[in-house]
Design a protein around this motif. Structure first.
Motif, mmCIF file in Angstrom:
data_model
loop_
_atom_site.group_PDB
_atom_site.id
_atom_site.type_symbol
_atom_site.label_atom_id
_atom_site.label_comp_id
_atom_site.label_asym_id
_atom_site.label_seq_id
_atom_site.Cartn_x
_atom_site.Cartn_y
_atom_site.Cartn_z
ATOM 1 N N LEU A 193 0.832 -1.204 0.000
ATOM 2 C CA LEU A 193 0.000 0.000 0.000
ATOM 3 C C LEU A 193 0.868 1.256 0.000
ATOM 4 C CD1 LEU A 193 -2.746 -1.076 2.568
ATOM 5 C CD2 LEU A 193 -2.814 -1.223 0.079
ATOM 6 N N ARG A 194 1.948 1.219 0.745
ATOM 7 C CA ARG A 194 2.853 2.372 0.763
ATOM 8 C C ARG A 194 3.499 2.591 -0.598
ATOM 9 N NH1 ARG A 194 5.975 1.435 6.564
ATOM 10 N NH2 ARG A 194 4.283 2.189 7.908
ATOM 11 N N GLU A 197 1.036 4.449 -2.562
ATOM 12 C CA GLU A 197 0.992 5.829 -2.080
ATOM 13 C C GLU A 197 2.197 6.626 -2.565
ATOM 14 O OE1 GLU A 197 0.654 5.268 2.114
ATOM 15 O OE2 GLU A 197 -1.536 5.442 2.103
ATOM 16 N N ARG A 198 3.338 5.951 -2.676
ATOM 17 C CA ARG A 198 4.546 6.630 -3.162
ATOM 18 C C ARG A 198 4.360 7.138 -4.581
ATOM 19 N NH1 ARG A 198 8.969 5.612 -6.061
ATOM 20 N NH2 ARG A 198 8.244 3.514 -6.589
ATOM 21 N N GLY A 200 1.623 8.366 -5.607
ATOM 22 C CA GLY A 200 0.565 9.366 -5.575
ATOM 23 C C GLY A 200 -0.801 8.801 -5.292
ATOM 24 N N GLY A 201 -0.877 7.496 -4.988
ATOM 25 C CA GLY A 201 -2.154 6.865 -4.717
ATOM 26 C C GLY A 201 -2.658 7.166 -3.320
ATOM 27 N N GLU A 202 -3.874 6.699 -3.047
ATOM 28 C CA GLU A 202 -4.511 6.969 -1.756
ATOM 29 C C GLU A 202 -5.406 5.792 -1.403
ATOM 30 O OE1 GLU A 202 -7.580 10.210 0.299
ATOM 31 O OE2 GLU A 202 -7.020 10.369 -1.830
ATOM 32 N N VAL A 203 -5.356 5.377 -0.115
ATOM 33 C CA VAL A 203 -6.240 4.323 0.377
ATOM 34 C C VAL A 203 -7.604 4.941 0.673
ATOM 35 C CG1 VAL A 203 -6.637 2.608 2.167
ATOM 36 C CG2 VAL A 203 -4.313 3.018 1.332
ATOM 37 N N TRP A 226 -8.766 -3.934 0.466
ATOM 38 C CA TRP A 226 -8.519 -2.501 0.379
ATOM 39 C C TRP A 226 -8.987 -1.970 -0.971
ATOM 40 C CZ3 TRP A 226 -5.069 -5.575 3.051
ATOM 41 C CH2 TRP A 226 -4.762 -5.159 4.364
ATOM 42 N N LEU A 228 -8.301 1.442 -3.326
ATOM 43 C CA LEU A 228 -7.396 2.575 -3.462
ATOM 44 C C LEU A 228 -7.708 3.324 -4.746
ATOM 45 C CD1 LEU A 228 -5.568 -0.225 -2.681
ATOM 46 C CD2 LEU A 228 -3.907 1.548 -2.119
ATOM 47 N N ALA A 230 -5.568 5.970 -7.663
ATOM 48 C CA ALA A 230 -4.246 6.405 -8.101
ATOM 49 C C ALA A 230 -4.418 7.391 -9.239
ATOM 50 C CB ALA A 230 -3.394 5.214 -8.544
ATOM 51 N N CYS A 242 3.764 -2.708 -8.452
ATOM 52 C CA CYS A 242 3.733 -2.694 -6.987
ATOM 53 C C CYS A 242 3.349 -4.049 -6.411
ATOM 54 C CB CYS A 242 2.752 -1.634 -6.484
ATOM 55 S SG CYS A 242 3.137 0.056 -7.006
#
Length: 686
Positions: A193-194, A197-198, A200-203, A226, A228, A230, A242
């Motif tokens: 998940l990180r 996010e790196r 530019g994504g979001e949970v 989850w 997410l 992006a 990822c």
């Protein structure tokens, strides 16, 4: 770090080693002129896999460099960069640097100085124009990231309402649920998940509805899903990257967040029809399963295979004991022949598990040559053949150092400088030929160069200076050539990074003899030199013929045996006081008395009272070995002599016979290598 994580990280480094081999092979093909897109893709996948795992295990330096390397390869793969000579040379240097990074991460050592290579990679990326925007209709595709057949799934293939074309700037929607297998293999969801996010994504949410009551929860289970988002400008490949190391039964859904157009409402319905409460199925998103049609595979610790092979060896010994204690009739009654066949089948299966292509050792050579070319200023071309030849895993591991020494010796002492080669009418670039082939129960590994050959006068002078031979010693060319394998011997005028320290060919000989093999050297001044390593195909079990010499039993490997002959009076004759031949169907074969070779007393002396076993070697031809008698044919387990004895010429190991006694295994190649050449009748008459 826990033991489980250490084990998982060890698997990662094994995969890194495989990836480096694949990258080196692909880049070598590109440097040789190949422009196959699949070759470029294979290199990209190898580097990409290393990058993905390095981030999961926190190897930041390895992650940073592999990411730069991957960016350039991605541009090359997409056609934004052309495979020019300068770029390919940089990629080869980057492959070497990546190998150094992996080695440093594995050893826990400081990262190598990669600033110069990294700066060049960045410079190529600055010159790389942005990728064109694809405005084609949305098609979910899976790139061949793991060697699987490419899959393309179009939304038009499904019986569902038509969807509008996805805007490339529309955000991505991702649904991810790891499986229990993913968690067991170290697929930590938080790290994945990180990684999103790196980018530019979001949970957006975490679905916990599958969580059972606390008392029913499996602590190793996976229950969370989850969702997410992006940025839409990201390529789908970047998002799928990822999730590279996720187990194949995990759920991974990646699609454009395109809203569905509302269905028109009928103005005047004619009749009320009961409606199905189940909503219409939505178009199935692309779900990555990563199931190979080539079969499943697992990694097994080599120590476990060694243990299994030892057990098979003990089974062979017990089978031999039964055969000794039971007569032929009793053997059939207890189905001993069937047990023997079953044992052989198990043995063959275990040996196939241990077999590895010798290419794993060959793949180190291109990098060694690049370093040597840089250090010496010489130009060298490499020709490789037989790299698919399979040998025992232990053999592959233990020939790496000897092979390195032979390559360095060939470049430093064999290949001449460019000016000298041109003056001699040779091409400016020297050629080293590396080959492997299976011949009977042996593997023949050969390193040849087209250099100046061995300077025998210099070798002899240095040997006299070092006290290795007397000044008045009379030596053949072959004996002089073998002097270069003496411990501490070197003809280099100065000490350098390549040679001059007296460590090299003696390491080759000791390592190869430790494997039960031997080293042969052939050289012709001005033409070149050839080093041949004769290695056992397997270090475990072989079919053998039990022979007697003066009351002692030896095992003769059956794959070398052609026939056995009981000589008649006059069939064996002496050429010189030290050499004999046997006449066999009009030809004369050299004869070796094994009792004299090993200094055994009490052996049969009259040829007509003994047996001649005709054996064959690829280089020496056929030779007769004189023994007292043949006892039996047996499958025997090879036990190494290294731990208790130094290597003995003519012996390849020992074994335990059915009665519990020890028998030494003969090294046929070493024995007949000392025999004189085959002589024809007309030569004898002369």
């Amino acid at each position: 770090m826990s033991d489980d994580l250490d084990a998982i990280q060890a698997i990662f480094f094994e995969e890194c080693a495989e990836g480096l081999v694949a990258a080196e092979a692909g880049l070598s093909q590109l440097a040789a002129g190949s422009r196959d897109p699949e070759v470029i893709a294979a290199v990209f996948r190898a580097v990409h896999s290393i990058k993905g795992g390095s981030g999961a295990f926190g190897h930041e330096a390895l992650l940073g460099f592999s990411h730069r390397f991957e960016n350039v390869l991605d541009a090359l793969r997409a056609g934004r960069l052309a495979p020019t000579e300068p770029l390919l040379q940089l990629l080869l240097q980057s492959s070497d640097m990546l190998a150094d990074h992996v080695a440093a991460a594995r050893a826990g050592a400081p990262a190598p100085a990669d600033e110069a290579v990294a700066a060049q990679l960045d410079a190529w990326m600055i010159a790389d124009p942005p990728a064109p925007i694809d405005t084609a209709p949305a098609v979910a595709t899976q790139e061949d990231e793991f060697g699987f057949a490419p899959i393309a799934v179009s939304f038009e293939d499904f019986d569902a309402p038509a969807l509008p074309a996805a805007d490339p700037t529309t955000a991505w929607s991702i649904r991810f649920r790891p499986s229990s297998a993913a968690l067991a293999n170290g697929g930590e969801a938080l790290l994945l998940l990180r990684e999103v996010e790196r980018l530019g994504g979001e949970v957006l949410s975490c679905d916990c509805t599958a969580l059972p009551p606390l008392g029913e929860m499996d602590p190793e289970g996976a229950y969370l899903l989850w969702t997410l988002s992006a940025p839409g400008e990201l390529a789908e490949d970047e998002l799928r990257d990822c999730f590279d190391f996720v187990a194949p039964d995990s759920l991974i859904e990646i699609e454009r967040a395109v809203e569905r157009a509302p269905e028109p409402t009928p103005v005047e319905p004619v009749a009320m029809v009961p409606q199905d409460p189940t909503p219409p199925p939505s178009p199935p998103p692309f779900v990555e399963r990563r199931q190979s049609d080539r079969g499943e595979s697992i990694r097994v610790d080599l120590a476990k295979l060694d243990g299994l092979l030892n057990l098979v060896g003990e089974l062979v010994i017990r089978n031999s004991i039964l055969a000794d204690r039971l007569g032929p009739t009793e053997q059939d009654r207890v189905e001993l022949p069937q047990l023997s066949r079953l044992t052989r089948s198990i043995q063959d299966m275990v040996m196939s598990l241990r077999a590895q292509p010798i290419q794993q050792a060959f793949n180190r050579v291109p990098r060694i040559l690049r370093e040597l070319e840089s250090e010496t200023g010489k130009k060298v071309l490499l020709e490789v053949s037989g790299e698919a030849t399979e040998v025992d895993k232990r053999v592959v591991e233990r020939i790496s150092d000897p092979l390195t020494h032979m390559i360095r010796n060939a470049v430093d002492h064999g290949i001449e400088p460019v000016e000298q080669r041109l003056a001699a009418g040779k091409p400016a670039a020297g050629t080293i030929r590396l080959s492997a082939q299976q011949r009977g129960g042996r593997i023949i590994l050969r390193v040849e160069d087209d250099g100046g050959g061995i300077n025998r006068e210099a070798v002899r002078a240095r040997a006299i200076e070092r006290g290795l031979i007397a000044a008045d010693a009379i030596l053949s060319d072959e004996e002089i050539d073998q002097l270069i394998c003496a411990p501490g011997f070197s003809t280099a005028a100065t000490i350098s990074n390549i040679s001059g320290r007296g460590v090299g060919m003696d390491v080759v000989r000791s390592n190869i003899e430790g494997l039960g093999g031997r080293v042969e050297i052939a050289s012709e001044p001005g033409v070149g030199t050839s080093f041949t390593l004769v290695l056992p195909l397997t270090l475990a079990i072989l079919d053998g013929m039990v022979v007697r010499l003066g009351g002692q039993r030896f095992v003769l490997p059956l794959q070398s045996v052609v026939e056995s002959v009981r000589p008649e009076p006059g069939q064996v004759s002496a050429l010189t006081p030290d050499s004999e031949v046997i006449e066999l169907r009009g030809s004369y074969l050299p004869l070796r008395r094994l009792a004299e070779f090993f200094g055994i007393r009490g052996a049969e002396e009259k040829p007509e009272n003994g047996l001649v076993i005709v054996v064959e070697d690829g280089s020496a031809g056929q030779v007769g070995l004189f023994v007292d008698t043949v006892d039996d044919r047996r499958e025997v387990v090879i036990k190494s002599l290294d731990q208790n004895l130094h290597p003995i010429r003519g012996l390849g190991g020992a074994t335990v016979l059915g009665d519990g006694s020890i028998a030494l295994i003969l090294d046929v190649d070493a024995i007949i290598g000392t025999a004189p050449a085959v002589r024809q009748p007309r030569e004898l008459a002369a």
